[in-house]
Motif scaffolding. Structure first.
Motif, PDB file in Angstrom:
ATOM      1  N   GLU A 273       0.812  -1.213   0.000  1.00 52.22           N
ATOM      2  CA  GLU A 273       0.000   0.000   0.000  1.00 52.22           C
ATOM      3  C   GLU A 273       0.850   1.270   0.000  1.00 52.22           C
ATOM      4  O   GLU A 273       0.366   2.333  -0.394  1.00 52.22           O
ATOM      5  CB  GLU A 273      -0.920  -0.005   1.217  1.00 52.22           C
ATOM      6  CG  GLU A 273      -1.983  -1.100   1.179  1.00 52.22           C
ATOM      7  CD  GLU A 273      -2.828  -1.121   2.435  1.00 52.22           C
ATOM      8  OE1 GLU A 273      -2.659  -0.212   3.277  1.00 52.22           O
ATOM      9  OE2 GLU A 273      -3.658  -2.045   2.578  1.00 52.22           O
ATOM     10  N   ALA A 274       2.115   1.159   0.420  1.00 50.68           N
ATOM     11  CA  ALA A 274       2.972   2.338   0.480  1.00 50.68           C
ATOM     12  C   ALA A 274       3.152   3.010  -0.877  1.00 50.68           C
ATOM     13  O   ALA A 274       3.465   4.201  -0.953  1.00 50.68           O
ATOM     14  CB  ALA A 274       4.340   1.950   1.057  1.00 50.68           C
ATOM     15  N   PHE A 275       2.958   2.251  -1.961  1.00 49.27           N
ATOM     16  CA  PHE A 275       3.175   2.799  -3.300  1.00 49.27           C
ATOM     17  C   PHE A 275       1.883   3.260  -3.978  1.00 49.27           C
ATOM     18  O   PHE A 275       1.926   3.832  -5.067  1.00 49.27           O
ATOM     19  CB  PHE A 275       3.859   1.751  -4.184  1.00 49.27           C
ATOM     20  CG  PHE A 275       5.206   1.330  -3.678  1.00 49.27           C
ATOM     21  CD1 PHE A 275       6.290   2.185  -3.765  1.00 49.27           C
ATOM     22  CD2 PHE A 275       5.391   0.089  -3.105  1.00 49.27           C
ATOM     23  CE1 PHE A 275       7.537   1.806  -3.306  1.00 49.27           C
ATOM     24  CE2 PHE A 275       6.638  -0.298  -2.627  1.00 49.27           C
ATOM     25  CZ  PHE A 275       7.715   0.563  -2.730  1.00 49.27           C
ATOM     26  N   ASP A 276       0.740   3.007  -3.357  1.00 52.56           N
ATOM     27  CA  ASP A 276      -0.534   3.306  -4.016  1.00 52.56           C
ATOM     28  C   ASP A 276      -0.669   4.768  -4.398  1.00 52.56           C
ATOM     29  O   ASP A 276      -1.086   5.109  -5.514  1.00 52.56           O
ATOM     30  CB  ASP A 276      -1.700   2.889  -3.109  1.00 52.56           C
ATOM     31  CG  ASP A 276      -1.865   1.375  -3.047  1.00 52.56           C
ATOM     32  OD1 ASP A 276      -1.109   0.679  -3.770  1.00 52.56           O
ATOM     33  OD2 ASP A 276      -2.713   0.900  -2.292  1.00 52.56           O
ATOM     34  N   THR A 277      -0.327   5.669  -3.477  1.00 50.48           N
ATOM     35  CA  THR A 277      -0.505   7.097  -3.730  1.00 50.48           C
ATOM     36  C   THR A 277       0.389   7.570  -4.867  1.00 50.48           C
ATOM     37  O   THR A 277      -0.068   8.255  -5.799  1.00 50.48           O
ATOM     38  CB  THR A 277      -0.203   7.903  -2.461  1.00 50.48           C
ATOM     39  OG1 THR A 277      -1.090   7.480  -1.418  1.00 50.48           O
ATOM     40  CG2 THR A 277      -0.401   9.394  -2.719  1.00 50.48           C
ATOM     41  N   SER A 284      -8.992  -0.170  -2.708  1.00 55.42           N
ATOM     42  CA  SER A 284     -10.006  -1.168  -3.018  1.00 55.42           C
ATOM     43  C   SER A 284     -10.499  -1.803  -1.736  1.00 55.42           C
ATOM     44  O   SER A 284     -10.089  -1.427  -0.634  1.00 55.42           O
ATOM     45  CB  SER A 284      -9.423  -2.228  -3.954  1.00 55.42           C
ATOM     46  OG  SER A 284     -10.397  -3.200  -4.272  1.00 55.42           O
ATOM     47  N   ALA A 285     -11.379  -2.762  -1.879  1.00 52.45           N
ATOM     48  CA  ALA A 285     -11.915  -3.452  -0.710  1.00 52.45           C
ATOM     49  C   ALA A 285     -10.887  -4.385  -0.086  1.00 52.45           C
ATOM     50  O   ALA A 285     -11.078  -4.878   1.022  1.00 52.45           O
ATOM     51  CB  ALA A 285     -13.170  -4.229  -1.097  1.00 52.45           C
ATOM     52  N   LEU A 289      -0.627  -6.305   0.324  1.00 47.15           N
ATOM     53  CA  LEU A 289       0.280  -6.202   1.462  1.00 47.15           C
ATOM     54  C   LEU A 289       0.183  -4.799   2.063  1.00 47.15           C
ATOM     55  O   LEU A 289       0.172  -3.818   1.333  1.00 47.15           O
ATOM     56  CB  LEU A 289       1.734  -6.456   1.029  1.00 47.15           C
ATOM     57  CG  LEU A 289       2.088  -7.844   0.504  1.00 47.15           C
ATOM     58  CD1 LEU A 289       3.457  -7.804  -0.153  1.00 47.15           C
ATOM     59  CD2 LEU A 289       2.073  -8.850   1.629  1.00 47.15           C
ATOM     60  N   PRO A 290       0.129  -4.706   3.381  1.00 50.55           N
ATOM     61  CA  PRO A 290       0.056  -3.372   3.992  1.00 50.55           C
ATOM     62  C   PRO A 290       1.406  -2.694   4.178  1.00 50.55           C
ATOM     63  O   PRO A 290       1.498  -1.473   4.128  1.00 50.55           O
ATOM     64  CB  PRO A 290      -0.611  -3.644   5.340  1.00 50.55           C
ATOM     65  CG  PRO A 290      -0.222  -5.050   5.667  1.00 50.55           C
ATOM     66  CD  PRO A 290      -0.113  -5.780   4.351  1.00 50.55           C
ATOM     67  N   PHE A 291       2.482  -3.476   4.385  1.00 50.58           N
ATOM     68  CA  PHE A 291       3.763  -2.889   4.752  1.00 50.58           C
ATOM     69  C   PHE A 291       4.858  -3.250   3.750  1.00 50.58           C
ATOM     70  O   PHE A 291       4.851  -4.350   3.192  1.00 50.58           O
ATOM     71  CB  PHE A 291       4.215  -3.356   6.142  1.00 50.58           C
ATOM     72  CG  PHE A 291       3.169  -3.150   7.207  1.00 50.58           C
ATOM     73  CD1 PHE A 291       2.734  -1.879   7.540  1.00 50.58           C
ATOM     74  CD2 PHE A 291       2.615  -4.242   7.851  1.00 50.58           C
ATOM     75  CE1 PHE A 291       1.773  -1.691   8.512  1.00 50.58           C
ATOM     76  CE2 PHE A 291       1.644  -4.062   8.830  1.00 50.58           C
ATOM     77  CZ  PHE A 291       1.221  -2.792   9.154  1.00 50.58           C
TER      78      PHE A 291
END
Length: 299
Positions: A273-277, A284-285, A289-291
């Motif tokens: 998720e760190a790269f999503d922005t 998404s729902a 991976l969170p980290f």
């Protein structure tokens, strides 16, 4: 030619000094736990993981709480098989271990290895620029690389920094394979050098494997007037590159393919998720991976 040799020698000296200085004076010294088999290599007990007695000087050294350890203390330790993470850095660990045989068992000795990697990065950037621009401009670019605070902040992290150093080392060879006219003998020699350097790098950091398909693509697409021109020479160059890579990386890849491993877990890290922005990806729902953490996905 004499001037160019002098420039290269000066860059080697400067890069080694800056790299070593940066490693010795890091504000937050790295954790070198992954290098512990180098102790066994240094004292002649092979590529094995040390099993020190808790509270002993060797245990304090391995934990990073002591700057050095005596030869007698290290020689008396028990050892066991290394894990797969150690195997993935096999060449780096051996380099540190054999250097410790010469220099003595101290964490400060790793600064010399870091300095050597910085030399590779600086020389690689110099030769890459030298293929395209005059000597003064190439020298300026190499000096920037040599003294860049961004580079020097990474140098102490020898395993992670090694991937950049090897990439810079391979890039001039890839450019030569893609764009420079040369005899067939020289073409195959450069291809062998590129393959061997990529293969060696895999024993430092597996990430450099990306240079192999990049080199192949550059040979096919950019060498010659058209991608379909000179296919015989291109095929031979790729075959030599692949053979040199396989020979150089063989001891690492063979051991990683046994006893189970997850050396390619780094592919998953790109889904964190760190790269999503930065990538402009909407939430998404669910998420993969969170980290962004090796430890999170290594097993």
């Amino acid at each position: 030619m004499t001037i160019e040799c002098g420039v290269v020698v000066a860059l080697v000296a400067a890069a080694f000094w800056y790299g070593r200085f940066a490693s010795l004076n890091a504000l937050t010294p790295p954790d070198y736990h992954y290098l512990t088999p180098a102790v066994a290599v240094a004292v002649g007990k092979g590529f094995n993981a040390p099993h020190p007695i808790e509270g002993s000087p060797l245990a304090e050294f391995i934990a990073g709480r002591a700057p050095s350890v005596t030869w007698a203390e290290a020689s008396a330790m028990d050892v066991g098989p290394p894990d797969q993470f150690h195997q993935s850095a096999r060449y780096l660990i051996n380099v540190v271990g054999y250097w410790w045989r010469i220099r003595g068992l101290s964490w400060a000795g790793i600064a010399d290895v870091a300095g050597g990697l910085h030399v590779m990065a600086v020389l690689g950037s110099y030769f890459l620029l030298r293929l395209c621009v005059p000597l003064p401009l190439a020298l300026l670019g190499a000096l920037w690389m040599c003294t860049s605070t961004l580079q020097l902040a990474l140098v102490p992290h020898v395993r992670d920094y090694s991937k950049g150093a090897f990439m810079y080392g391979v890039l001039p060879l890839v450019v030569m394979l893609a764009l420079h006219q040369m005899s067939k003998r020289r073409l195959l020699t450069v291809a062998a050098a590129a393959g061997a350097l990529i293969g060696l790098s895999l024993g430092f950091k597996m990430d450099v494997a990306i240079m192999a398909p990049l080199a192949v693509a550059c040979i096919v697409v950019f060498r010659g007037a058209r991608p379909w021109a000179g296919l015989a020479d291109k095929t031979q160059a790729i075959a030599v590159l692949a053979a040199a890579l396989a020979i150089a990386a063989g001891p690492v890849l063979y051991r990683l393919s046994s006893n189970g491993s997850n050396a390619v877990h780094v592919v998953l890290l790109g889904y964190t998720e760190a790269f999503d922005t930065n990538l402009g990806i909407a939430g998404s729902a669910y998420s993969f991976l969170p980290f962004y953490s090796d430890e999170y996905v290594v097993r």
